[in-house]
Motif scaffolding. Structure first.
Motif, PDB file in Angstrom:
ATOM      1  N   VAL A 121       0.801  -1.354   0.225  1.00  0.00           N
ATOM      2  CA  VAL A 121      -0.034  -0.023   0.121  1.00  0.00           C
ATOM      3  C   VAL A 121       0.873   1.221   0.090  1.00  0.00           C
ATOM      4  O   VAL A 121       0.541   2.229  -0.742  1.00  0.00           O
ATOM      5  CB  VAL A 121      -0.952  -0.005   1.378  1.00  0.00           C
ATOM      6  CG1 VAL A 121      -1.776   1.268   1.107  1.00  0.00           C
ATOM      7  CG2 VAL A 121      -2.041  -1.102   1.092  1.00  0.00           C
ATOM      8  N   HIS A 122       2.029   1.445   0.790  1.00  0.00           N
ATOM      9  CA  HIS A 122       2.707   2.454   0.929  1.00  0.00           C
ATOM     10  C   HIS A 122       3.661   2.345  -0.548  1.00  0.00           C
ATOM     11  O   HIS A 122       3.513   3.622  -0.742  1.00  0.00           O
ATOM     12  CB  HIS A 122       3.784   1.923   1.978  1.00  0.00           C
ATOM     13  CG  HIS A 122       4.951   3.162   2.224  1.00  0.00           C
ATOM     14  ND1 HIS A 122       5.016   4.367   2.952  1.00  0.00           N
ATOM     15  CD2 HIS A 122       6.110   3.550   1.272  1.00  0.00           C
ATOM     16  CE1 HIS A 122       5.772   4.986   2.800  1.00  0.00           C
ATOM     17  NE2 HIS A 122       6.478   4.646   1.821  1.00  0.00           N
ATOM     18  N   ASP A 123       3.879   1.716  -1.200  1.00  0.00           N
ATOM     19  CA  ASP A 123       4.383   1.751  -2.651  1.00  0.00           C
ATOM     20  C   ASP A 123       3.582   2.409  -3.517  1.00  0.00           C
ATOM     21  O   ASP A 123       3.951   2.984  -4.248  1.00  0.00           O
ATOM     22  CB  ASP A 123       5.169   0.418  -2.928  1.00  0.00           C
ATOM     23  CG  ASP A 123       6.425  -0.193  -2.135  1.00  0.00           C
ATOM     24  OD1 ASP A 123       6.944   0.789  -1.428  1.00  0.00           O
ATOM     25  OD2 ASP A 123       6.553  -1.002  -2.227  1.00  0.00           O
ATOM     26  N   ILE A 124       2.237   1.708  -3.433  1.00  0.00           N
ATOM     27  CA  ILE A 124       1.330   2.361  -4.384  1.00  0.00           C
ATOM     28  C   ILE A 124       1.047   3.731  -3.884  1.00  0.00           C
ATOM     29  O   ILE A 124       0.851   4.616  -5.044  1.00  0.00           O
ATOM     30  CB  ILE A 124       0.032   1.633  -4.212  1.00  0.00           C
ATOM     31  CG1 ILE A 124       0.179   0.030  -4.842  1.00  0.00           C
ATOM     32  CG2 ILE A 124      -1.250   2.204  -5.112  1.00  0.00           C
ATOM     33  CD1 ILE A 124      -1.099  -0.686  -4.355  1.00  0.00           C
ATOM     34  N   GLY A 125       0.888   4.337  -3.056  1.00  0.00           N
ATOM     35  CA  GLY A 125       0.809   5.597  -2.314  1.00  0.00           C
ATOM     36  C   GLY A 125       2.075   6.403  -3.023  1.00  0.00           C
ATOM     37  O   GLY A 125       1.790   7.427  -3.299  1.00  0.00           O
ATOM     38  N   ALA A 126       3.247   5.872  -3.125  1.00  0.00           N
ATOM     39  CA  ALA A 126       4.271   6.717  -3.233  1.00  0.00           C
ATOM     40  C   ALA A 126       4.310   6.709  -4.917  1.00  0.00           C
ATOM     41  O   ALA A 126       4.684   8.003  -5.375  1.00  0.00           O
ATOM     42  CB  ALA A 126       5.580   5.956  -2.851  1.00  0.00           C
ATOM     43  N   LEU A 127       4.111   5.697  -5.639  1.00  0.00           N
ATOM     44  CA  LEU A 127       3.687   5.896  -7.173  1.00  0.00           C
ATOM     45  C   LEU A 127       2.853   7.054  -7.461  1.00  0.00           C
ATOM     46  O   LEU A 127       3.097   7.807  -8.595  1.00  0.00           O
ATOM     47  CB  LEU A 127       3.522   4.657  -7.589  1.00  0.00           C
ATOM     48  CG  LEU A 127       3.588   4.259  -8.909  1.00  0.00           C
ATOM     49  CD1 LEU A 127       4.837   4.795  -9.683  1.00  0.00           C
ATOM     50  CD2 LEU A 127       3.037   2.757  -9.257  1.00  0.00           C
ATOM     51  N   VAL A 128       1.913   6.821  -6.753  1.00  0.00           N
ATOM     52  CA  VAL A 128       0.745   7.858  -7.206  1.00  0.00           C
ATOM     53  C   VAL A 128       0.942   9.269  -6.815  1.00  0.00           C
ATOM     54  O   VAL A 128       0.989  10.145  -7.685  1.00  0.00           O
ATOM     55  CB  VAL A 128      -0.860   7.370  -6.365  1.00  0.00           C
ATOM     56  CG1 VAL A 128      -1.485   8.699  -6.754  1.00  0.00           C
ATOM     57  CG2 VAL A 128      -1.240   6.079  -6.805  1.00  0.00           C
ATOM     58  N   ALA A 129       1.691   9.457  -5.848  1.00  0.00           N
ATOM     59  CA  ALA A 129       2.018  10.791  -5.331  1.00  0.00           C
ATOM     60  C   ALA A 129       3.092  11.516  -6.170  1.00  0.00           C
ATOM     61  O   ALA A 129       3.022  12.315  -6.623  1.00  0.00           O
ATOM     62  CB  ALA A 129       2.554  10.679  -3.797  1.00  0.00           C
ATOM     63  N   PHE A 130       4.374  10.539  -6.819  1.00  0.00           N
ATOM     64  CA  PHE A 130       5.320  11.066  -7.639  1.00  0.00           C
ATOM     65  C   PHE A 130       4.909  11.339  -8.893  1.00  0.00           C
ATOM     66  O   PHE A 130       5.149  12.147  -9.397  1.00  0.00           O
ATOM     67  CB  PHE A 130       6.500  10.234  -7.206  1.00  0.00           C
ATOM     68  CG  PHE A 130       7.261  10.368  -6.084  1.00  0.00           C
ATOM     69  CD1 PHE A 130       8.106  11.636  -5.787  1.00  0.00           C
ATOM     70  CD2 PHE A 130       7.133   9.484  -5.042  1.00  0.00           C
ATOM     71  CE1 PHE A 130       8.928  11.741  -4.848  1.00  0.00           C
ATOM     72  CE2 PHE A 130       7.993   9.765  -3.520  1.00  0.00           C
ATOM     73  CZ  PHE A 130       8.753  11.004  -3.709  1.00  0.00           C
TER      74      PHE A 130
END
Length: 237
Positions: A121-130
Motif C-alpha cells: 500500500v505504501h509503494d502504491i501511494g508513493a507511485l501515485v504521489a510522485f
C-alpha cells in the motif's frame, strides 16, 4: 512573516516551509536515533520507526492538505485569468487540478501506511504521489507558457519547465532502480546486495521531492496579486 504577505502568497510559502521542515526534521531524528544511515536514505525510511514515524506522518498529512489548497487556489487563479485571455481550456485546467489532487491523496497514503508495516500500500501511494505530481507540474509549466506574457514572465516559465524536466528525468530511474531491489528494509549499508540500486533510487527520490517544493516556490509571486473570498470567488487586487 507569512501573514504579512500580500494576497494569498502565504499559502504556497507555508506549503514550501512546512514540507521542507517535514523532510528535514524526520531525517534528523531518524539519523540521530540510528534508524537510518545518514547517506541518502529513502524519504520514507526516515519516517518508519518511532519517534520519527509520528512526526513524519503528521507533517506529511498537513503538507498534503496544504498542497491541495494551493492547487485549488491555482486552479481558481487560472480560471479567473482565462476569462479575459482564453489561453487554456477549462477542461485542461480541471484535469491538471485532478492530477494534483491525486498526488495529494498519494501523499496521505504514504504518511498513513508505513513502509515496513504495509509495504504494498505504501509503494502504491508513493507511485501515485510522485507520478501524479510530475504530471501536475509538467502541465502547470505548459499552462504557464500559454499565459505568457500577460500573466507570467518567460523567465518564470523557463524555471518551471526546467524543474519539470529534471523531475521527470529523475522519476524514471527512481522507479526502475527501486523495482530491482529484492528486499524491503531501511538499514542500508554500502557494499551489500542491491545497495547501488537503493542509492541511485533514493537520490532520484529526493530530487523529485525537492523539485516539487521548488516548483511551488514559484507560485508565491503569482499568488501575491490575488485574494480569495470566503465564497471562493476570486478577484484581482
Amino acid at each position: 512573516m507569512l501573514c504579512c504577505m500580500p494576497g494569498v502568497a502565504f499559502v504556497p510559502a507555508l506549503l514550501v516551509s512546512w514540507s521542507s521542515a517535514a523532510f528535514i526534521i524526520s531525517y534528523v531524528i531518524a539519523v540521530l536515533a540510528g534508524h537510518v544511515e545518514p547517506l541518502v536514505p529513502y524519504i520514507s525510511d526516515t519516517g518508519t520507526k518511532p519517534p520519527e514515524s509520528g512526526v513524519f506522518g503528521f507533517m506529511i498529512n498537513i503538507s498534503a492538505l496544504l498542497a491541495a489548497i494551493t492547487m485549488y487556489i491555482r486552479y481558481l487563479l487560472i480560471e479567473k485569468q482565462n476569462e479575459s485571455s482564453h489561453f487554456v481550456r477549462s477542461s485542461c485546467n480541471m484535469f491538471t487540478l485532478c492530477m494534483g489532487l491525486m498526488g495529494c491523496t498519494g501523499m496521505g497514503i504514504v504518511a498513513t501506511f508505513q513502509e515496513l508495516a504495509v509495504p504494498s500500500v505504501h509503494d502504491i501511494g508513493a507511485l501515485v504521489a510522485f507520478g501524479s505530481g510530475v504530471v501536475y507540474i509538467t502541465l502547470q509549466s505548459i499552462i504557464s507558457y500559454k499565459s505568457c506574457p500577460r500573466w507570467n514572465t518567460y523567465f518564470v516559465c523557463h524555471v518551471r519547465m526546467a524543474i519539470s524536466v529534471i523531475s521527470c528525468i529523475a522519476f524514471i530511474p527512481m522507479i526502475v532502480f527501486a523495482s530491482k531491489i529484492s528486499v524491503t528494509k531501511i538499514d542500508w549499508t554500502p557494499g551489500e546486495k542491491d545497495y547501488t540500486y537503493h542509492f541511485i533510487s533514493a537520490i532520484c527520490e529526493w530530487t523529485v521531492a525537492f523539485g516539487f517544493i521548488f516548483f511551488f516556490l514559484t507560485f508565491i509571486r503569482d499568488f501575491q496579486r490575488f485574494s480569495v473570498r470566503i465564497s471562493t470567488e476570486i478577484h484581482e487586487d
